[in-house]
Design an enzyme around this catalytic site. Sequence first.
Site, PDB file in Angstrom:
ATOM      1  N   ASP A 157      53.951  68.712   4.829  1.00  0.00           N
ATOM      2  CA  ASP A 157      54.052  69.441   6.096  1.00  0.00           C
ATOM      3  C   ASP A 157      54.116  70.939   5.823  1.00  0.00           C
ATOM      4  O   ASP A 157      53.532  71.417   4.850  1.00  0.00           O
ATOM      5  CB  ASP A 157      55.290  68.926   6.862  1.00  0.00           C
ATOM      6  CG  ASP A 157      55.068  68.915   8.364  1.00  0.00           C
ATOM      7  OD1 ASP A 157      54.841  69.995   8.922  1.00  0.00           O
ATOM      8  OD2 ASP A 157      55.115  67.841   8.979  1.00  0.00           O
ATOM      9  N   HIS A 230      57.645  72.978  12.101  1.00  0.00           N
ATOM     10  CA  HIS A 230      57.108  71.617  12.171  1.00  0.00           C
ATOM     11  C   HIS A 230      57.635  70.745  11.031  1.00  0.00           C
ATOM     12  O   HIS A 230      58.080  69.613  11.248  1.00  0.00           O
ATOM     13  CB  HIS A 230      55.577  71.730  12.128  1.00  0.00           C
ATOM     14  CG  HIS A 230      54.827  70.485  12.448  1.00  0.00           C
ATOM     15  ND1 HIS A 230      54.548  69.525  11.506  1.00  0.00           N
ATOM     16  CD2 HIS A 230      54.257  70.055  13.593  1.00  0.00           C
ATOM     17  CE1 HIS A 230      53.838  68.561  12.069  1.00  0.00           C
ATOM     18  NE2 HIS A 230      53.648  68.854  13.343  1.00  0.00           N
ATOM     19  N   SER A 562      52.863  63.818  15.719  1.00  0.00           N
ATOM     20  CA  SER A 562      53.574  64.399  14.569  1.00  0.00           C
ATOM     21  C   SER A 562      55.045  64.016  14.590  1.00  0.00           C
ATOM     22  O   SER A 562      55.688  64.011  13.546  1.00  0.00           O
ATOM     23  CB  SER A 562      53.480  65.920  14.610  1.00  0.00           C
ATOM     24  OG  SER A 562      52.241  66.365  14.156  1.00  0.00           O
TER      25      SER A 562
END
Length: 782
Positions: A157, A230, A562
């Site tokens: 990520d 994220h 996600s």
Amino acid sequence: MVWISAKWLFLFLSSSHIALVTCTITTTKSPSSSKATYIVQIDKWAKPALFVDHFQWYSSMVKSAVASQPAEVEEDDDEDRIIYTYHTAFHGLAAHLTKEEMERLKEKNGVMAVFPETKYQLHTTRSPLFLGLQNKYGMNVWSDKVSQSNVVIGVLDTGIWPESPSFNDTGMTAIPNHWKGKCDVGRGFESRHCNRKIVGARVFYKGYEAASGRINEQEEFKSPRDQDGHGTHTAATVAGTPTPGANLFGYAYGTAQGMAPGARVAAYKVCWTGGCFSSDILSAVDQAVADGVNILSISLGGGISSYYRDSLAIATFGAMEKGVFVSCSAGNGGPEPVSLTNVSPWITTVGASTMDRDFPATVKLGTGRVFTGTSLYQGRAILSKEAKYSMVYFGSNSTSPTPSSLCLEGTLDRHSVAGKIVICDRGISPRVQKGQVVKEAGGIGMILCNTDVNGEELVADSHLIPAVAVGETVGKLIKNYASTRKATATLQFLGTKTGIRPSPVVAAFSSRGPNFLSLEILKPDFVAPGVNILAAWTGDLGPSSLPTDRRRTKFNILSGTSMSCPHVSGIAALLKASHPDWSAAAIKSALMTTSYVHDNTMNPLRDASTGQPSTPFDHGAGHVNPVKALNPGLVYDIEAQDYFDFLCAQGLTTSELAVFAKFANRKCRQFFADPGGLNYPALSAVFPENANTSVITLRRTVTNVGRSGSNYHVVVSPFKGVAVKVEPPRLSFTQRHQKLSYKVTFISRSRQTEPEFGQLIWQNKAHMVRSPIVITWLTPFS
Ligand SMILES: *[C@@H]1O[C@H](CO)[C@@H](O)[C@H](O)[C@H]1NC(C)=O
Ligand SMILES: *[C@@H]1O[C@H](CO)[C@@H](O)[C@H](O)[C@H]1NC(C)=O
Ligand SMILES: *[C@@H]1O[C@H](CO)[C@@H](O)[C@H](O)[C@H]1NC(C)=O
């Protein structure tokens, strides 16, 4: 091309944060004189004996490909051409080459395939309770932290924010001996930032720099530190330490914790401000497998054209061979059909659905009518109850959205917006950015309306101005009223509400099947919570991800596949901890066959985009049910060679197959001719265009992981177009781990124009082992 741009549109329509946009692929093209990164797969067994090691051999190959260039001044050292070598999940190298050099290298002995560098993009307090992992007193169903602590989940990520309380390692035992990972240091990340929770943190940027130029270290952390948020959010969802009092501006208040709070995370940073590149992703998968991860969590994706050209498919095949469970996001390309990414059968493909939690906010019109929507705006009643504000909408109910009805940047006129509530259509630009545009034009509030693309799905955002998101139907009513003279409204924010019915509902943005690479493999595999998920956040960016957002929060609420992918990665870690002997396929089977297909109103799961019942093309096997998955009764196990046979049945050529065959020198066993013959926990019968094929037989083998002496009988749902026969109709297991086979015969009675859906269940008093069934009749146009 039209289709591609339509897809882009959907991607933007479904995501607020640019980082959540998934499944876009850009091949790095360059004129023949300039260099690009190529990933070169090499047969490791072909190394001539004269080279002491593979690196020496690879260097020699690359050198000779480069040297045969017409005498040109080459400033850079040839060694620099190789940016990565791969040894674990994939064999070969990534190198910076001109097209001619690549062509010459391709001809070298041992080179199996060359892939151009491709660019991929990035595609929780309540979820443990919603998933049944906690009872209402906050007790964990699985308090077995000791066995969890042996499981390491690699998260590919944007890095990790180590100061987050979700990565506090207080009370954790020593790092397991099998772990070989390490922590890269760099600006903002020192070795002390790793601990017993964050057991690895590595960076992969050589491919990114080769394509996009050097990372500006003043602006971007060239270290595992997460600037985007994220990666911190996904890693915390997987295995975050329980953190009481977590919230975003008071919303979703509670104890935030990952799915496997006792497990360890290793962050592999592969995404940078300009995207995520395949050579970096490949290197990260390779390294993660060598480091000893048990699970890989990959919330990103790229376009796919074939198994053998998708380097993520190839790398994860290698990871699967080493026993690693790989969970990937399905993509945010829904509700458009055939929008899935990461469809390889050895990958677990996770779609997204809602939880029973919402953040209601209301729009009260001047007429007195009140409509409910959703918002994470910080403030309960910024627009006072009594005051009424003028409302304006720059579109009409007879035309499709326009740039100003979408509130795109530079389309709002200060004169007509100042002091008003602006109605904006959802789509094209990030949702929070629309509010920013309204704010900059002097507007005081926003009503964000879904169009037919999103239907009634409500995604909450931490807007910078008072803003309420409403569904398509309500949006139309508000717009009609707004077109009348002196239309006014007020907005109110009501906080957090739980117990929402119906839930779960499949998110409109969740990518949909069918799986266009192999109709015979139903995808997605299942859905998991992916809407309005609270989890840890970076300290470097505001919760709206807008550069103008100066707010800083420890947690953020995000939506996307996600977010659903790391839920499944964490749940897989729990299953791995409870059943260390289970294969990755057994874990996936347990999750699929115990998934449920009814919501909390006992009606079939619904699709947020239509309000109608969803199908297996939307929800796969159903909604994940971790507690049931712990004890599934039977599993459909699959070995690496079976997946290889599946590729053989797909009609790949010998050289295309070779990219998967590398380790074990695999050969096609011709075990099944129909790719549907793979022992998958879902059944998909595909009748070809040629009407002569009227009978399809699929064979399956189940392994008893329940008690010895278990008997099952089969129940199959009825179909209009086919008769179904299961032989034998009963299975009697005398021992644990015993395998028994059965076959399902589908006899086509009348070709249907639409696919038919149903299920096959092996059941007894203790278990229901459910497989979804899809039956497709191909037409010359499908
Ligand atoms: C980590 O958690 C422990 C126990 O809850 C607490 O005492 C400690 O202050 C926390 N550390 C940090 C850095 O937040
Ligand atoms: C469009 O809006 C007008 C009011 O401005 C209303 O009379 C009409 O019914 C609306 N049409 C539709 C299809 O909603
Ligand atoms: C279908 O069956 C008919 C009759 O048996 C035969 O003549 C025809 O060639 C077959 N078609 C195909 C495409 O195999």
